[in-house]
Design an enzyme around this catalytic site. Sequence first.
Site, short mmCIF file in Angstrom:
data_model
loop_
_atom_site.label_atom_id
_atom_site.label_comp_id
_atom_site.label_asym_id
_atom_site.label_seq_id
_atom_site.Cartn_x
_atom_site.Cartn_y
_atom_site.Cartn_z
N GLU A 86 0.82 -1.21 0.00
CA GLU A 86 0.00 0.00 0.00
C GLU A 86 0.86 1.26 0.00
O GLU A 86 1.91 1.30 0.64
CB GLU A 86 -0.83 0.07 1.28
N CYS A 119 5.07 -7.60 7.78
CA CYS A 119 5.91 -7.00 8.83
C CYS A 119 6.15 -8.02 9.93
O CYS A 119 5.30 -8.84 10.22
CB CYS A 119 5.18 -5.78 9.41
S1 SF4 Z 1 3.08 -4.46 12.72
FE1 SF4 Z 1 3.56 -2.49 13.68
S2 SF4 Z 1 5.46 -1.85 12.72
FE2 SF4 Z 1 4.60 -3.45 11.43
S3 SF4 Z 1 3.37 -2.38 9.88
FE3 SF4 Z 1 2.00 -2.84 11.57
S4 SF4 Z 1 2.04 -1.01 12.87
FE4 SF4 Z 1 3.82 -0.89 11.51
#
Ligand code: SF4
Length: 354
Positions: A86, A119
């Site tokens: 995104e 992530c």
């Molecule tokens: S897990 Fe935490 S660090 Fe990773 S994209 Fe989501 S908000 Fe950002």
Amino acid sequence: MQSIYDFSLKQLQEKLKPSFRAKQVYNWIYKKYATSYDEMKNIPNDLKNDLNENYKIDILKIAKKEKSSDGSIKYLFQLHDGHTIETVLLLMKKKKINDEGIIERSEKYTVCISSQVGCKVGCTFCLTAKGGFVRNLTIGEIVAQIVQLKKDNNIAENKALNIVYMGMGEPLDNYDNVVQAVKIFKEEEGLSINGKRQTLSTSGISSKITKLGNEDLGINLAISLHAVDDTLRSELIPMNKAYNIQSIIDSVKDFPVDARKKVMFEYLVIKDKNDDIASANQLVKMLNGINAKVNMIYFNPYPGTTYERPTRQSMLKFQDHLINKGVLCTIRESKGLDISAACGQLKEKETNKD
Ligand code: SF4
């Protein structure tokens, strides 16, 4: 085959002979948004052939885009391996035209870019985290997000943009590629987005904040703090167990910040979790000695979460308290709220549409 967007000007000058051709190619891809070497009229055919054989102009494919009523546009880009990321174009200020039809102020944009597919950090409030980690973005994939947005929106080459590394992924977890992308964005022959216009937002990998500070890139820093005690922060951001609040605060104190800039502390406000005055007091104490600004963000609920959006009243009370104690504090109005602008939500909707 590598993407042409992977290279700094210097690296391209070492590859292309004579080296002035590198500036010409840079000009075509970053100022005229060329997507094929055939468009490059001042480049000789033998060099075009060479470029075609060795470096693809890997502009990202637009899989989907949604426009919000406030003018923000959220993109879902498809990468060459089918994964999606995104990127959001936020319209911060609209164009202002006076009664005589003269433009008094042009639009101001900020682009929120991704650094990873998925992530590893695992924030419990984040939809990206639920999909797990897939891979780091390449340098070219980070850079191409800005090129494609500028091209798709006919944004003039000399129009200054601000960049925030706040989309999918933890940028400091893809350290080398992000640092190289910052440098490519800064190239005057290219996109010419200086360090002051770039803000790296991190969930707080303190050792890498220190390393980043030593790079002397002149960029701004934003920390996703969200809580003032380690118990709650570890619940929200499990990585806090490895990099606790004190280690983050210590690394920020050493980070070189332009005298006119502040370190931004993002504070995602969740009803009855971290919106009380005791938390506000602790926050003030913690930020003592840092040229800080707190940016309060409403938690944006999504299906399946147990967390709730705070009331406007509690947000204002918290903000007033900070300001009265001398801490600059803003409340971010949720731009793009109607297009699911919280991290990961467009991708989630796309994945679940059947
Ligand atoms: S897990 Fe935490 S660090 Fe990773 S994209 Fe989501 S908000 Fe950002």
